[in-house]
Design a protein around this motif. Structure first.
Motif, PDB file in Angstrom:
ATOM      1  N   ILE A  18       0.837  -1.207   0.000  1.00 47.45           N
ATOM      2  CA  ILE A  18       0.000   0.000   0.000  1.00 47.45           C
ATOM      3  C   ILE A  18       0.869   1.254   0.000  1.00 47.45           C
ATOM      4  CG2 ILE A  18      -1.737   1.284   1.295  1.00 47.45           C
ATOM      5  CD1 ILE A  18      -2.849  -1.346   2.278  1.00 47.45           C
ATOM      6  N   GLU A  19       1.984   1.192   0.732  1.00 45.87           N
ATOM      7  CA  GLU A  19       2.844   2.374   0.777  1.00 45.87           C
ATOM      8  C   GLU A  19       3.537   2.635  -0.554  1.00 45.87           C
ATOM      9  OE1 GLU A  19       5.327   1.699   4.221  1.00 45.87           O
ATOM     10  OE2 GLU A  19       4.051   3.016   5.449  1.00 45.87           O
ATOM     11  N   LYS A  20       3.857   1.566  -1.244  1.00 43.59           N
ATOM     12  CA  LYS A  20       4.541   1.734  -2.527  1.00 43.59           C
ATOM     13  C   LYS A  20       3.600   2.226  -3.623  1.00 43.59           C
ATOM     14  CE  LYS A  20       7.811  -1.957  -1.961  1.00 43.59           C
ATOM     15  NZ  LYS A  20       7.583  -3.410  -2.072  1.00 43.59           N
ATOM     16  N   ALA A  21       2.314   1.964  -3.444  1.00 38.57           N
ATOM     17  CA  ALA A  21       1.347   2.283  -4.507  1.00 38.57           C
ATOM     18  C   ALA A  21       1.210   3.785  -4.716  1.00 38.57           C
ATOM     19  CB  ALA A  21      -0.001   1.675  -4.160  1.00 38.57           C
ATOM     20  N   LYS A  22       0.921   4.144  -5.939  1.00 36.99           N
ATOM     21  CA  LYS A  22       0.734   5.570  -6.271  1.00 36.99           C
ATOM     22  C   LYS A  22      -0.671   6.031  -5.895  1.00 36.99           C
ATOM     23  CE  LYS A  22       4.534   6.356  -9.061  1.00 36.99           C
ATOM     24  NZ  LYS A  22       4.749   5.464 -10.229  1.00 36.99           N
ATOM     25  N   VAL A  68      -5.467   3.417   1.381  1.00 36.77           N
ATOM     26  CA  VAL A  68      -4.270   4.224   1.148  1.00 36.77           C
ATOM     27  C   VAL A  68      -3.428   4.261   2.415  1.00 36.77           C
ATOM     28  CG1 VAL A  68      -5.366   5.738  -0.564  1.00 36.77           C
ATOM     29  CG2 VAL A  68      -5.440   6.346   1.867  1.00 36.77           C
ATOM     30  N   ALA A  69      -2.138   4.463   2.237  1.00 35.46           N
ATOM     31  CA  ALA A  69      -1.258   4.630   3.391  1.00 35.46           C
ATOM     32  C   ALA A  69      -1.492   5.997   3.998  1.00 35.46           C
ATOM     33  CB  ALA A  69       0.190   4.471   2.950  1.00 35.46           C
ATOM     34  N   CYS A  70      -1.338   6.077   5.304  1.00 40.21           N
ATOM     35  CA  CYS A  70      -1.455   7.371   5.973  1.00 40.21           C
ATOM     36  C   CYS A  70      -0.161   8.132   5.778  1.00 40.21           C
ATOM     37  CB  CYS A  70      -1.725   7.190   7.465  1.00 40.21           C
ATOM     38  SG  CYS A  70      -1.745   8.748   8.372  1.00 40.21           S
ATOM     39  N   MET A  91      -7.118   9.518  -8.278  1.00 42.17           N
ATOM     40  CA  MET A  91      -6.105   9.903  -7.303  1.00 42.17           C
ATOM     41  C   MET A  91      -6.742  10.274  -5.961  1.00 42.17           C
ATOM     42  SD  MET A  91      -4.460  13.494  -6.627  1.00 42.17           S
ATOM     43  CE  MET A  91      -6.181  13.705  -6.197  1.00 42.17           C
ATOM     44  N   VAL A  92      -6.087   9.888  -4.893  1.00 46.22           N
ATOM     45  CA  VAL A  92      -6.554  10.248  -3.557  1.00 46.22           C
ATOM     46  C   VAL A  92      -5.422  10.908  -2.792  1.00 46.22           C
ATOM     47  CG1 VAL A  92      -7.252   9.352  -1.313  1.00 46.22           C
ATOM     48  CG2 VAL A  92      -8.309   8.449  -3.379  1.00 46.22           C
ATOM     49  N   ASP A  93      -5.762  11.996  -2.136  1.00 49.39           N
ATOM     50  CA  ASP A  93      -4.766  12.731  -1.385  1.00 49.39           C
ATOM     51  C   ASP A  93      -5.304  12.964   0.020  1.00 49.39           C
ATOM     52  OD1 ASP A  93      -2.258  13.973  -1.413  1.00 49.39           O
ATOM     53  OD2 ASP A  93      -3.194  15.941  -1.585  1.00 49.39           O
ATOM     54  N   GLU A  94      -4.508  12.610   1.027  1.00 47.25           N
ATOM     55  CA  GLU A  94      -4.974  12.846   2.390  1.00 47.25           C
ATOM     56  C   GLU A  94      -4.816  14.320   2.730  1.00 47.25           C
ATOM     57  OE1 GLU A  94      -3.422  10.116   5.221  1.00 47.25           O
ATOM     58  OE2 GLU A  94      -4.555  10.983   6.883  1.00 47.25           O
TER      59      GLU A  94
END
Ligand SMILES: [Zn+2]
Ligand SMILES: [Zn+2]
Ligand SMILES: [Zn+2]
Ligand SMILES: [Zn+2]
Lengths: 132, 132
Positions: A18-22, A68-70, A91-94
């Motif tokens: 999950i962390e590696k994913a875009k 998604v990763a935090c 795309m998702v952006d925290e």
DNA sequence: TAACGTTTGTTATAATATAACATATTTGAG
DNA sequence: CTCAAATATGTTATATTATAACAAACGTTA
């Protein structure tokens, strides 16, 4: 309460992906990506996901059933989450905005309900997609 | 753009059930409730739900995969939705708070993304459940 | 009426998530 | 250390949620 830091084997594998994913990943796409590592069943993925969410390492994007990763570190263990989501490229952006977070954490329901947690999802078209 | 008012037969049947319900309904529970009325397949439910959402007659509670009737009238055709959700009894209440809605509608992403829509879900324990 | 968009009906299948049970591993109190 | 408890794993099966694809009916309105 979640353990401090140490992740189990499967939890670490899932978190790494999950962390590696875009972008956000779906549970079954994670599953297909880790079958070479000996994880074969959805249960193993969902269990890891559950724990990672509890620990605040990842978040679930409810409108997409994806994870998604935090990146935010101050999102208080998933008690106060906000995301921006592009309806075109997914795309998702925290969103890490102290003012917003405080405003919502302090929001009180007229009917006297005290909130413990919230999740906010904004939708639009991202800059990159607008150019196309 | 959604049509002005007239609902088709299936749309009306589905809306009636959701409006009568005390809480959020799941698609398949709607399906089971309308089989006596000649609706037999999930597609028929999901198609009606999609249209009703477009028209702003109902909302989807993303964290529960369930649907509630809109009680708010000023939620701008599902472009700005907020709910309070009890984690004990599953009750869902649509939050109609002008200040909150304005604040979030005016919120702009640091990265320049312009939002068209948001959905906010608060979680807690409702008054009724606290007494128990 | 003819053409178009919308709704319906229907069968099949995809995608997401959990139940249940047997084992293994880690942790920590005594 | 040692045993018991808690946590994590592996596995099979199944439940739940949602969409694909296609044919037919209906409702406009030009
Ligand atoms: Zn976060
Ligand atoms: Zn985009
Ligand atoms: Zn509404
Ligand atoms: Zn309650």
């Amino acid at each position: 309460m979640a353990q401090a830091q140490t992740l189990s084997r499967n939890q670490q594998i899932v978190l790494d992906i999950i962390e590696k994913a875009k972008g956000p990943l779906k549970a079954y796409s994670i599953l297909f990506n880790v079958q070479k590592k000996g994880i074969n069943a959805p249960q193993q993925i969902y269990r890891a996901l559950d724990k990672l969410i509890e620990m605040g390492k990842i978040h679930k994007i409810e409108s997409k059933n994806a994870f998604v990763a935090c990146r935010s570190s101050d999102c208080e263990i998933s008690k106060a989450t906000a995301f921006s989501i592009c309806e075109s490229c997914e795309m998702v952006d925290e969103i890490s905005d102290t003012k917003l977070s405080k405003y919502l954490s302090g929001f009180n329901h007229k009917k006297g309900m005290k909130f413990k947690r919230f999740n906010l999802e904004f939708f639009g078209i991202c800059k990159k997609c607008k150019k196309d």
